[in-house]
Design a protein around this motif. Structure first.
Motif, mmCIF file in Angstrom:
data_model
loop_
_atom_site.group_PDB
_atom_site.id
_atom_site.type_symbol
_atom_site.label_atom_id
_atom_site.label_comp_id
_atom_site.label_asym_id
_atom_site.label_seq_id
_atom_site.Cartn_x
_atom_site.Cartn_y
_atom_site.Cartn_z
ATOM 1 N N GLY A 167 0.792 -1.228 0.000
ATOM 2 C CA GLY A 167 0.000 0.000 0.000
ATOM 3 C C GLY A 167 0.821 1.272 0.000
ATOM 4 N N ALA A 168 2.090 1.159 -0.411
ATOM 5 C CA ALA A 168 2.951 2.339 -0.368
ATOM 6 C C ALA A 168 2.992 3.034 -1.736
ATOM 7 N N GLY A 169 2.321 2.437 -2.724
ATOM 8 C CA GLY A 169 2.257 3.059 -4.049
ATOM 9 C C GLY A 169 3.598 3.184 -4.745
ATOM 10 N N PHE A 359 -2.401 -2.847 5.694
ATOM 11 C CA PHE A 359 -3.757 -3.262 6.090
ATOM 12 C C PHE A 359 -3.861 -4.676 6.630
ATOM 13 N N TYR A 360 -2.919 -5.538 6.234
ATOM 14 C CA TYR A 360 -3.105 -6.970 6.521
ATOM 15 C C TYR A 360 -2.609 -7.380 7.913
ATOM 16 N N MET A 361 -2.010 -6.443 8.658
ATOM 17 C CA MET A 361 -1.433 -6.840 9.947
ATOM 18 C C MET A 361 -2.513 -6.970 11.019
ATOM 19 N N GLN A 402 -11.374 1.620 6.568
ATOM 20 C CA GLN A 402 -10.684 2.803 7.109
ATOM 21 C C GLN A 402 -9.567 3.269 6.187
ATOM 22 N N MET A 403 -8.900 2.308 5.558
ATOM 23 C CA MET A 403 -7.764 2.669 4.710
ATOM 24 C C MET A 403 -8.193 2.901 3.265
ATOM 25 N N GLU A 404 -9.498 2.885 3.036
ATOM 26 C CA GLU A 404 -10.074 3.121 1.716
ATOM 27 C C GLU A 404 -9.540 2.163 0.658
ATOM 28 N N LEU A 405 -9.490 0.889 1.051
ATOM 29 C CA LEU A 405 -9.111 -0.148 0.093
ATOM 30 C C LEU A 405 -10.384 -0.815 -0.412
ATOM 31 N N SER A 406 -10.441 -1.093 -1.696
ATOM 32 C CA SER A 406 -11.640 -1.664 -2.279
ATOM 33 C C SER A 406 -11.760 -3.151 -1.944
ATOM 34 N N GLN A 407 -12.880 -3.502 -1.298
ATOM 35 C CA GLN A 407 -13.082 -4.918 -0.970
ATOM 36 C C GLN A 407 -13.299 -5.742 -2.227
ATOM 37 N N GLU A 408 -13.815 -5.099 -3.266
ATOM 38 C CA GLU A 408 -14.020 -5.802 -4.541
ATOM 39 C C GLU A 408 -12.700 -6.294 -5.119
#
Ligand code: 4AD
Ligand code: MG
Length: 459
Positions: A167-169, A359-361, A402-408
């Motif tokens: 997620g660091a782009g 996000f995965y931690m 919260q981190m605005e990651l798409s669940q899709e």
């Protein structure tokens, strides 16, 4: 006659009348009746000495041999009267493949690492880089050996991905769209792109490894990883190799136990299998290497929380360039202070604030920190980064929102938490950083064959 490698010859039990070696001349000295040559074939650090008598039929040509010349030599392996070597070759026949010209860049003198980087295609012919890359090769083998012995399965994770694990782009885009077309349209239409969506080179194989750990139990990936970080440091490259174990039914403590066992195993393997090559580094590159390796092998690694580490840093007498306080990401100077000056050995830091981790931690009970773990080592700083993974579907979905990651986009990742989810953990170890640790080489560019860094992709 079959060619024998010099590392085999030098360990021979007895002399013989017919040996054949092929390699490159490192040095040559002419005496009245004969020439001495030191030949290296890359199989080991040591050269083998060859004596060419003036009665050899092509002696005139032999006298033209220069440093760097490639040769094939047959003769007798005889006990060497000289000091420092057991065997030498009395040549019966010397064939010259190619005489190296006067301007061969690797004449017998010390070259700087900076200069050798400009001839990265030739530097493995030097003692130092030959040794470094033999150790690199041996360590690849040791990794597979370790995991084979522990019953892990090897997963070859894809290198082209549609997700950004960290997620660091910091990703390199993969596309086959025509840049001229994009320019004309003024935008990229990803639906027209090869995969019909955005694609990148992988920054980590972790998400794939999690899926396989939750199927095969214990797995590891080991392969190239790419990061478009614009940081020109001695510890970052754009393409590096990462080892990523992922273990089902494994919590953070077991994860650290595993990391400690791994680092110790690999280090011990190096001291046993790369003795000569390592000796070069402790003699010429880093005098503190021996004690550092001893600390890795013989001491238990320290384990503290991020919060405790921040307190230690705040109390430190040392002046840091970057300020430290709870909530800040530790800089390399902080990491090195902890490992080098304070603990004087590798140290695991756990339970980082959730804001500075992906996000995965797994969320800790305090809901402020996550079950992250970094292993910090002297001279380098971060060697390993990992965590226990969030296995609870609702907590994970919350965090992603919260981190605005798409669940899709991550539907398949979330599936693994719907169907038979279990606690699991893993980490990534930067392979080049590990090589720096055990060789004392201080720039990551010098432990990777052809380094890729911002503004530089020669060779
Ligand atoms: O800490 P990182 O970013 O962790 C991950 O990528 C996790 N997904 C790994 C996992 O849990 N499976 O990277 C892991 C390690 C770092 O500790 C560092 O040693 C190395 O990869 N590393 C680099 N090495 C060289 N050049 C770079 N630009 C690096 N970035 C990370
Ligand atoms: Mg990290």
């Amino acid at each position: 006659m079959k060619r024998t490698k010099i590392n085999i010859l030098l360990n021979a039990d007895g002399g013989t009348d017919d040996v054949l070696v092929k390699g490159w001349v490192r040095t040559k000295r002419d005496a009245k009746e004969f020439s001495f040559m030191e030949i290296n074939d890359g199989s080991c650090l040591a050269n083998i000495q060859v004596i060419a008598n003036s009665n050899l039929e092509n002696y005139l040509d032999i006298q033209k041999i220069t440093t760097g010349t490639s040769v094939s030599i047959s003769g007798s392996l005889i006990a060497s009267p000289g000091k420092g070597q057991k065997w030498e070759i009395q040549a019966k026949n010397i064939d010259i493949f190619s005489i190296a010209p006067e301007n061969y860049p690797l004449q017998k003198k010390r070259h700087t690492d900076e200069f050798l980087r400009t001839i990265a295609h030739l530097r493995p012919r030097t003692n130092k880089y030959g040794a470094a890359f033999r150790i690199r090769s041996e360590m690849c083998y040791a990794i597979h050996k370790f995991y084979k012995e522990k019953g892990f399965r090897y997963l070859t994770a894809p290198l082209i991905t549609g997700s950004d694990c960290e997620g660091a782009g910091e990703m390199f885009r993969v596309t086959n769209l025509d840049p001229r077309q994009i320019k004309k349209q003024g935008k990229m239409d990803f639906s027209q792109d090869f995969f019909g969506q955005e694609a990148n080179l992988t920054v980590s194989g972790q998400l794939s490894a999690e899926m396989f750990a939750l199927s095969l139990g214990d797995v590891y990936t080991f392969g190239p990883t790419f990061r478009a970080e614009n940081s020109n440091t001695s510890r970052h490259v754009a393409e590096f190799w990462m080892l990523e174990p992922e273990m089902a039914f494994c919590d953070l403590n077991e994860n650290m136990d595993h990391g400690e066992e791994l680092v110790k195993y690999l280090t011990e393997h190096a001291t046993k299998e790369c003795e000569q090559d390592l000796a070069l580094f402790s003699k010429f590159v880093d005098k503190a290497l021996g004690p550092r390796i001893d600390a890795i092998l013989n001491q238990e690694f320290a384990r503290v929380t991020y919060t405790e580490a921040v307190e230690i840093l705040e109390k430190a007498k040392k002046k840091f360039e970057f300020k430290v306080g709870y909530g800040t990401d530790l800089q390399s100077e902080h990491e090195r202070y902890l490992a080098e000056d304070y603990f004087k050995k590798p140290v695991f830091l756990i339970d980082y604030p959730k804001e500075i981790k992906p996000f995965y931690m797994r969320m800790n009970d305090d809901e402020k920190t996550v079950a992250a773990v970094d292993l910090l080592v002297p001279k380098i700083g971060e060697l390993i980064g990992g965590s226990q993974r969030e296995e609870r579907l609702d907590v994970l979905e919350n965090r992603m929102a919260q981190m605005e990651l798409s669940q899709e986009d991550y539907w398949w990742y979330l599936d693994s938490r719907k169907y038979g989810t279990v606690p699991h953990s893993g980490f990534g170890m930067g392979f080049e950083r590990f090589l720096m640790l055990i060789t004392g080489i201080s720039n990551i560019r010098d432990v990777i064959p052809f380094p890729r860094t911002p503004g530089s992709i020669d060779f």
